[in-house]
Design an enzyme around this catalytic site. Structure first.
Site, short mmCIF file in Angstrom:
data_model
loop_
_atom_site.label_atom_id
_atom_site.label_comp_id
_atom_site.label_asym_id
_atom_site.label_seq_id
_atom_site.Cartn_x
_atom_site.Cartn_y
_atom_site.Cartn_z
N ASP A 1 0.84 -1.25 -0.03
CA ASP A 1 -0.19 0.00 0.13
C ASP A 1 1.04 1.33 -0.11
O ASP A 1 0.37 2.23 0.49
CB ASP A 1 -1.09 -0.09 1.34
CG ASP A 1 -1.70 -1.16 1.14
OD1 ASP A 1 -2.53 -1.71 0.16
OD2 ASP A 1 -1.81 -1.91 2.12
N LYS B 1 2.54 1.88 -5.06
CA LYS B 1 2.92 1.27 -6.32
C LYS B 1 2.47 1.41 -7.71
O LYS B 1 2.94 1.91 -8.58
CB LYS B 1 3.35 -0.12 -6.10
CG LYS B 1 4.12 -0.61 -4.84
CD LYS B 1 4.43 -2.24 -4.82
CE LYS B 1 3.12 -2.94 -4.62
NZ LYS B 1 2.68 -2.41 -3.08
N GLN C 1 2.54 -6.72 -3.57
CA GLN C 1 2.82 -6.43 -2.14
C GLN C 1 4.04 -5.84 -1.69
O GLN C 1 5.18 -5.78 -2.58
CB GLN C 1 2.28 -7.65 -1.21
CG GLN C 1 0.63 -8.18 -1.44
CD GLN C 1 0.46 -9.05 -2.38
OE1 GLN C 1 1.47 -9.72 -3.08
NE2 GLN C 1 -0.61 -9.55 -2.41
N GLY D 1 -3.95 -4.54 -4.37
CA GLY D 1 -4.94 -3.33 -5.17
C GLY D 1 -3.88 -2.06 -5.46
O GLY D 1 -3.13 -1.82 -4.62
N HIS D 2 -4.15 -1.49 -6.66
CA HIS D 2 -3.58 -0.18 -6.58
C HIS D 2 -4.31 0.91 -7.27
O HIS D 2 -5.30 0.59 -7.93
CB HIS D 2 -2.32 -0.26 -7.99
CG HIS D 2 -1.32 -1.43 -7.78
ND1 HIS D 2 -0.67 -1.43 -6.52
CD2 HIS D 2 -0.98 -2.21 -8.58
CE1 HIS D 2 0.20 -2.35 -6.89
NE2 HIS D 2 0.18 -3.11 -7.96
#
Length: 427
Positions: free
Chosen positions: A13, A16, A223, A40-41
């Site tokens: 988180d 990225k 991650q 998630g991005h």
């Protein structure tokens, strides 16, 4: 310029998605090399916000080829839904490539993930319940289903039968759940074959040929370093290798082709899920970081745990990844604090420790040793160069750079694509 790796240097988180998207217009391929839709991005382009869960962030760059590598685990329904959502918003997804060797998250993997996590009770890991861990376990146990298996019904049926022989025993006798029918699973998986077929490719060959042609390839981790199955805060980790070595095994590109490894650092620290977190805040400062930073998981929707910057884990990330550069994100979130504490070491059993302890027990008992750095109150979101930042913000960045062990080459001063200060070019 050969290959670059871009990965999280904390617990994930870190931003990225923004970093990858920023580079996406300058590279030819963006490769997701591990993880699944448990990551998630968030990418902000103009006034548009995109939440990506499985797709590489490069999907938003028209000139870039996005690739899902062999190290990723793919939930076909999630992938197709994500592609459909982007197509509806006018994003061209036709260039996407998916490795035929990537493993499929099956319905029974999701079921096993949810029931086992509930069964653990207080000892739960904090998984997303999306079947990621069980799919990687099947891969290692050599009973996994790969993308290429969708195109041979006989092999697919045999593999599903083999997997369910054991899993149905566990589900019915240990967890008191209903057995899963082989035919039902096979029918569902075959239903994805035609829709995925245009994207399936020998990505190992494609990527290596691209590098031979002097194309630029960017590898994107799902991650953070501290969630790595080997090098993270085990057992509170993911089931794959988001560290730099995972880029090689998860894509089929050798380490000699990688020229730079860029670590993404948030200007403070967050994590989602269970596990030790030395600088975690349970006060008004922690709540302020969460609120101002919008710290809610892109995939899980869970509030992130928030704390001050931890230089110990930043140094660790530099070491285990061989980082050449840092991209510091969310510096703007810290605007308004008179003093900003930074964790420079830990205290464990009365002793000062400046490196990450290898013992799980010691890390659980680590207490942060803080140094306070002067804060700033000026709005920094319009800053275009390092010299535009307030002096105290400059000093904060320089201090983090010195403590972390690699140069900070870019600084995020807001969520937008253009709200970035480039100190040194990555390309």
């Amino acid at each position: 310029m050969p290959a670059l790796v871009l990965l999280g240097a904390q617990w994930g988180d870190e931003g990225k998605g923004k970093a990858t998207d920023l580079l996406g217009g300058s590279v030819d391929y963006v490769v997701r090399y591990q993880g699944g839709n448990n990551a998630g991005h968030t990418v902000v382009v103009g006034d548009q916000k995109y939440a990506l869960h499985l797709l590489p962030s490069g999907i938003l760059s028209p000139t870039c080829v996005p690739v899902i590598g062999n190290g990723v685990v793919v939930d076909p329904s999630v992938l197709l839904s994500e592609l459909s959502g982007l197509n509806e918003r006018g994003v061209d997804t036709s260039k996407l490539m998916i490795s035929g060797n990537a493993h499929i998250i099956t319905p029974y993997n999701v079921t096993v993930d949810k029931v086992t996590e509930r069964f653990l009770g207080k000892r739960k890991i904090g998984t997303t319940g999306r079947g990621i861990g069980p799919t990687y376990a099947d891969k290692i146990n050599r009973v996994g289903i790969r993308v290429q298996d969708l195109y041979d019904e006989s092999i697919l049926t045999q593999k599903v039968e083999a997997a369910l022989d054991v899993k149905n025993q566990m589900l019915t006798k240990l967890y008191n759940r209903r057995a899963i029918a082989v035919e039902q699973v096979v029918e569902e998986l075959l239903g994805y074959a035609e829709k995925l077929a245009p994207y399936v490719a020998d990505t190992v060959l494609v990527l290596n040929q691209a590098l031979e042609e002097d194309k630029v390839v960017l590898f994107e981790g799902g991650q953070g370093t501290l969630l790595d199955i080997d090098h993270g805060t085990y057992p509170f980790v993911t089931s794959s290798n988001p560290t730099a070595g995972g880029a090689c095994t998860g894509s089929g590109v050798g380490p000699t082709k990688i020229s730079r490894v860029i670590g993404i650092l948030k200007a403070y620290t967050t994590r989602v899920g269970a596990g030790p977190f030395p600088t975690e805040l349970f006060d008004a400062d922690g709540e302020a970081l969460r609120r101002i930073g919008g710290e809610r998981g892109v995939t899980t929707g869970r509030d992130r745990r928030c704390g001050w910057f931890d230089a110990v884990i930043a140094r660790y990330a530099t070491r285990v990844n061989g980082l050449t550069d840092f991209f510091l994100t969310k510096l703007d979130v810290l605007t308004g604090w008179e003093q900003i504490p930074v964790c420079v070491a830990y205290e464990i059993d009365g002793k000062r420790v400046e490196e990450l302890p290898y013992s799980q027990t010691d890390f659980h008992h680590a207490k942060p040793v803080y140094e306070n750095l002067p804060g700033w109150s000026e709005d920094i979101t319009k800053a275009k160069s390092f010299s535009d930042l307030p002096k105290n913000a400059q000093n904060y960045v320089k201090a983090l750079e010195e403590m972390s062990g690699a140069p900070i080459s870019a600084i995020g001063v807001g969520p937008g694509r253009d709200e970035t200060i480039e100190v040194n070019s990555f390309l």
